[in-house]
Design a protein around this motif. Structure first.
Motif: not given
Ligand code: NAD
Length: 424
Positions: A287-304
């Motif tokens: 799970n913690p690796e998710f944030w570091a995945v290289p990408a153009e767009f990051l869409i948080p769509a879960a909780l605050e």
């Protein structure tokens, strides 16, 4: 004499504290309305209700429910209802306040409201959920009405719950009142396009931001946290426009495939297994690796509070489009600003849902329904205009988009308040 601070939050202010900090950041830009900003830090009214229900085994269980009206200077309260075991008063207050800002930022004639029940709905049977929803609706009924307060879906609620809420309110007043909730099934006066509206809005605003920095959608990489109503619609629409969805995280885990994940295929897996974990056409990722995945767009769509000081440094995305409400803490905002990540704030990025809710409400009043093409075209126009206005303020004042959105919105709310005057 000074105004008294709020006493009902206790020591840990929770998500409400984030909202208060966001208001403090905007005060220097509010000009003659700055002295009225204190009113944004005080919700108009809060109702806490006990929700007792008969369980299927014949015993009675009790749940805590809330409905908050943050501000109604510009119109009736509007905002969703959340079922989650970690719902707190502070969270519902913050969510209601974000609705005030969102409705004003987009120019909808509403104030901000929100509701919730502290419950794990996955542990209740459909019958128990129906009794819970109906009792809650009855308890908060003193606040509801198409010209007073119009609930809608949020986390763990959807069309089914809205149908029960509409029916309960209608039974209590003795006539059918479709306009008391939005996000209803089409057969009950729901709107075409509502189901995907929030995800579509995430796409429309992310694309508007991408145009400003010369980033094409086609061929871009997208990572999403949350694959529910908002996340899966956003994923499908990005996918349909030629973007590659390469990582998705939900409450069951994280999956990754550099070649791209087909969101339509993943939906079938999630429907069968309850989450993304175990999807055979992608690799699991810690799970913690998710944030570091290289990408153009990051869409948080879960909780605050998902993007924090802990993980903001690791984010490689160029644009964050906030599908969730309040996913980024103010400290993380500062880090992202320093890193040059463009954040399209929740109050614009996820406003597609409430915008089509507004269309639904208008259609219910007129008993005249529009086509899906009309709705999607109007949605796109409203959100593009809202984004453009916020972008201009951010360029003129050299401030981030979130602060700019708050400047636009808070100015509208406080102007309404000033014009109405202080009763009595
Ligand atoms: P949903 O219940 O349909 O989906 C929530 C998603 O978040 C699920 O995929 C779930 O697995 C995931 N999730 C939950 N806990 C998680 C965790 N700890 N880690 C990772 N993922 C987790 O809810 P939704 O309606 O899609 O709402 C998502 C967010 O969008 C919320 O912040 C909500 O307030 C906001 N929002 C929703 C709407 C709407 O129209 N539904 C409109 C505006 C904003």
């Amino acid at each position: 004499m000074k105004s008294e601070p709020l006493s009902y939050l206790g020591k840990d202010g929770g998500p409400w504290e984030i909202f208060v900090e966001q208001v403090d950041r905007v005060v220097p830009y509010l000009g003659r309305y700055a002295p009225l900003a204190e009113s944004l830090k005080r919700p108009k009214r809060i109702l806490i209700v006990d929700v007792p229900i008969h369980l299927d085994d014949g015993t009675v269980a009790y749940f805590e429910g809330y409905r908050v009206h943050h501000n109604t200077a510009r119109g009736p309260a509007k905002g969703g209802v959340r079922y989650h075991p970690e719902v707190t008063l502070s969270e519902v207050m913050a969510l209601a306040a974000w609705m005030t800002i969102k409705n004003a930022a987009v120019g909808l004639p509403y104030g901000g409201g929100k509701g919730g029940i502290r419950v794990d709905p996955k542990k209740l049977s459909p019958g128990e959920l129906e009794r819970l929803t109906r009792r809650y609706t009855s308890e908060i009924g003193i606040l509801l009405g198409p010209d007073r307060d119009i609930p809608a879906p949020d986390v763990n609620t959807g069309e089914r719950e809205m149908a029960w809420m509409m029916d309960t309110f209608s039974m209590n007043v003795g006539r059918t009142v479709p306009g008391v909730v939005t996000g209803k099934p089409i057969a009950l006066g729901g709107s075409l396009g509502r189901r995907d509206a929030t995800g579509r809005g995430v796409f429309v605003t992310a694309r508007a931001a991408a145009e400003k920095i010369g980033l094409p959608i086609e061929g871009s990489r997208v990572i999403l946290q949350g694959f529910g109503n908002v996340g899966n619609a956003a994923a499908r629409i990005f996918h349909d426009h030629g973007a590659r969805i390469i990582a998705i995280q939900d409450h069951t885990g994280t999956i990754y495939n550099e070649a791209g994940i087909d969101p339509y295929d993943l939906l079938r897996h999630v429907a069968e297994f309850g989450g993304v974990r175990g999807y055979p056409k992608a690799e699991p990722l810690p799970n913690p690796e998710f944030w570091a995945v290289p990408a153009e767009f990051l869409i948080p769509a879960a909780l605050e509070k998902q993007i924090t000081e802990q993980n903001a440094w690791r984010i490689q995305a160029k644009i964050i489009a906030e599908g969730a409400n309040g996913p980024t803490t103010p400290a993380a905002d500062d880090i992202l600003l320093e890193k040059g990540v463009l954040v399209v704030p929740d109050v614009i990025a996820n406003a597609g849902g409430v915008t089509v809710s507004y269309f639904e409400w208008v259609q219910d009043f007129n008993s005249y329904f529009w086509t899906e093409e009309e709705i999607n075209a109007r949605l796109e126009r409203v959100l593009r205009n809202a984004f453009e206005a916020v972008w201009q303020v951010s360029q003129e004042k050299k401030i981030p988009l979130r602060t700019a959105a708050y400047v636009v919105a808070a100015t509208r709310v406080l102007e309404a308040r000033a014009l109405r005057g202080l009763y009595p």
